[in-house]
Design an enzyme around this catalytic site. Structure first.
Site, short mmCIF file in Angstrom:
data_model
loop_
_atom_site.label_atom_id
_atom_site.label_comp_id
_atom_site.label_asym_id
_atom_site.label_seq_id
_atom_site.Cartn_x
_atom_site.Cartn_y
_atom_site.Cartn_z
N CYS A 148 1.11 -1.13 0.15
CA CYS A 148 0.08 0.11 0.24
C CYS A 148 0.93 1.28 -0.04
CB CYS A 148 -0.92 -0.01 1.14
SG CYS A 148 -1.83 1.70 1.58
N CYS A 188 -0.69 2.88 -7.76
CA CYS A 188 -1.81 2.60 -6.68
C CYS A 188 -1.88 1.16 -6.65
CB CYS A 188 -2.98 3.20 -6.74
SG CYS A 188 -4.22 2.64 -5.44
#
Length: 256
Positions: A70, A177
């Site tokens: 992440c 992302c």
């Protein structure tokens, strides 16, 4: 050996799926945070506290390796997690693949969330690793949220918007992302033929295995996949079934 992966939503799936493919006997602990998601817009100290508590839970659950697949968690809390768990527990973070993209392409677009695109973090990465390439940030408004919902029409719309705002001469796109690899085929379909995609999930999985093997401990497990949702035993959200990585990992709700 238990490997814990921490993310607020489905962004952990691509790296977890690569670990499953490369070492199917590993025991995986997938920790999502539906109560606190998304992490990106939250205050920095809030994110640090949230990720640290999740890392502590990982240790209590027997994890010997922790992965932060992440960008928000890695940027905000990686060093704090390493300090918390100590040197005997490897902690692997995630960095967008700007360096290899800039080395291979003259023009690069970094697709990321609006918050990451506007961040000093991404600007610093481009300055440090962009080399001679022309690097442009493209905010993919709503794409990560649509992926977490498994909302295919919204995913298609967000990708089309990002593709329309990507410079026409772009040779390479960095998926900034960790959610975005889940919709790689849709992204490729929206781009001109020949545009290269750069994603860090496989590299993060490979680094995890190298750090794990360097411990010199037995690594074989039963190949289990467990899920904690905001610290509670659970399952992956039903939206995970919309993606190949989610199907590969299982741990999905059973509908009767």
């Amino acid at each position: 050996m238990i490997v814990a992966l921490i993310d607020s939503g489905l962004g952990l799936l691509p790296t977890a799926a690569w670990l499953r493919k490369l070492r199917p006997d590993l025991d995986l602990l997938l920790q999502t945070d539906p109560d606190g998601a998304p992490w990106g817009p939250k205050p920095e100290q809030w994110v640090v506290d949230r990720v640290l508590e999740t890392a502590r839970t990982s240790l209590r659950e027997g994890a010997e390796v922790i992965v932060l697949p992440c960008n928000t968690a890695s940027v905000t809390a990686l060093e704090q997690v390493r300090a918390e768990v100590g040197p005997d527990v490897p902690v692997i973070g995630t960095v967008p693949a700007i360096k290899p993209a800039a080395a291979a392409c003259r023009t690069v677009a970094v697709w990321a969330t609006a918050a990451t695109t506007a961040s000093a973090y991404q600007a610093d990465l481009i300055a440090k690793f962009g080399g001679d390439a022309a690097v442009t940030g493209v905010a993919c408004h709503g794409l990560a949220d649509a992926i977490d919902r498994g909302d295919l029409p919204a995913i298609t719309e967000a990708i089309a918007s990002a593709a329309a705002r990507t410079p026409a001469d772009t040779e390479g796109i960095v998926l900034g992302c960790t959610h975005y690899p889940l919709v790689l085929d849709a992204i490729l379909a929206a781009l001109p033929r020949g545009v290269r995609i750069f994603d860090s999930a496989e590299a993060v999985a490979g680094q995890t295995l190298r750090r794990m093997d360097a411990l010199g401990r037995p690594t074989a497990g039963a190949g289990t996949v467990r899920v904690l949702s905001s610290g509670r035993p659970g399952e992956l959200p039903s939206a995970a079934a919309a993606f190949d990585s989610g199907l590969l990992l299982g741990a999905l709700p059973v509908h009767t």
